[in-house]
Write an enzyme that holds these catalytic residues in place. Structure first.
Site, mmCIF file in Angstrom:
data_model
loop_
_atom_site.group_PDB
_atom_site.id
_atom_site.type_symbol
_atom_site.label_atom_id
_atom_site.label_comp_id
_atom_site.label_asym_id
_atom_site.label_seq_id
_atom_site.Cartn_x
_atom_site.Cartn_y
_atom_site.Cartn_z
ATOM 1 N N VAL A 116 0.831 -1.210 0.000
ATOM 2 C CA VAL A 116 0.000 0.000 0.000
ATOM 3 C C VAL A 116 0.862 1.255 0.000
ATOM 4 O O VAL A 116 1.927 1.290 0.611
ATOM 5 C CB VAL A 116 -0.967 -0.003 1.210
ATOM 6 C CG1 VAL A 116 -0.218 -0.018 2.523
ATOM 7 C CG2 VAL A 116 -1.923 1.171 1.162
ATOM 8 N N CYS A 117 0.383 2.270 -0.712
ATOM 9 C CA CYS A 117 0.938 3.620 -0.656
ATOM 10 C C CYS A 117 -0.258 4.564 -0.542
ATOM 11 O O CYS A 117 -1.318 4.147 -0.085
ATOM 12 C CB CYS A 117 1.811 3.935 -1.870
ATOM 13 S SG CYS A 117 0.916 4.011 -3.440
ATOM 14 N N ARG A 118 -0.125 5.803 -0.949
ATOM 15 C CA ARG A 118 -1.241 6.745 -0.819
ATOM 16 C C ARG A 118 -2.363 6.434 -1.801
ATOM 17 O O ARG A 118 -3.536 6.390 -1.440
ATOM 18 C CB ARG A 118 -0.754 8.170 -1.016
ATOM 19 C CG ARG A 118 -1.873 9.181 -0.876
ATOM 20 C CD ARG A 118 -1.374 10.588 -1.015
ATOM 21 N NE ARG A 118 -2.470 11.518 -0.773
ATOM 22 C CZ ARG A 118 -2.336 12.806 -0.772
ATOM 23 N NH1 ARG A 118 -1.163 13.345 -0.981
ATOM 24 N NH2 ARG A 118 -3.375 13.568 -0.554
ATOM 25 N N GLY A 169 -1.839 4.068 -4.784
ATOM 26 C CA GLY A 169 -1.665 2.816 -5.505
ATOM 27 C C GLY A 169 -0.562 2.804 -6.541
ATOM 28 O O GLY A 169 -0.223 1.748 -7.060
ATOM 29 N N MET A 214 -4.086 3.983 0.421
ATOM 30 C CA MET A 214 -4.674 4.379 1.706
ATOM 31 C C MET A 214 -5.898 5.258 1.520
ATOM 32 O O MET A 214 -6.777 5.281 2.381
ATOM 33 C CB MET A 214 -3.637 5.090 2.580
ATOM 34 C CG MET A 214 -2.640 4.154 3.249
ATOM 35 S SD MET A 214 -3.388 2.863 4.291
ATOM 36 C CE MET A 214 -4.195 3.835 5.561
#
Length: 112
Positions: A62-64, A66, A91
């Protein structure tokens, strides 16, 4: 170092509780808000920290939003991992789905 084409993904609502959630965002993003059970390994440290990423269970990266996590998934796939998926929407999608979040400052968690 990282590149990606089409990578396997999963929606925020479908992430199983037993999955290893690998958060690859920067420190300030992590501090602002993250999933309670997530493991923080910033994207740029992945190659040096591969041994910390499980090979025997599902890993959801996961990142902010995708994009960075998709790059990490592509890198892990190229490294021979077949147990990794991208959290579609990152996220941002996690928060929209009402999944739990915590932060490191004691305030209200947010996606930064």
């Amino acid at each position: 170092m990282f590149g990606h084409n089409q990578v396997p993904g999963i929606g925020a609502a479908e992430v199983p509780a037993e999955a290893y959630l690998l958060d690859v965002r920067e420190n300030d993003e992590w501090v602002a808000g993250h999933a309670p059970e997530a493991h923080h390994v910033p994207m740029h440290t992945i190659p040096a920290r591969l041994d910390e990423i499980p090979v025997d269970r599902d890993v959801v990266v996961v990142c902010r939003s995708g994009g960075r996590s998709a790059q990490v998934v592509a890198y892990l796939l190229q490294s021979g991992r077949d147990n990794v998926r991208n959290l579609d929407g990152g996220m941002t999608a996690w928060a929209r789905a009402g999944r739990p979040m915590v932060n490191e400052d004691g305030g209200t968690p947010q996606v930064a």
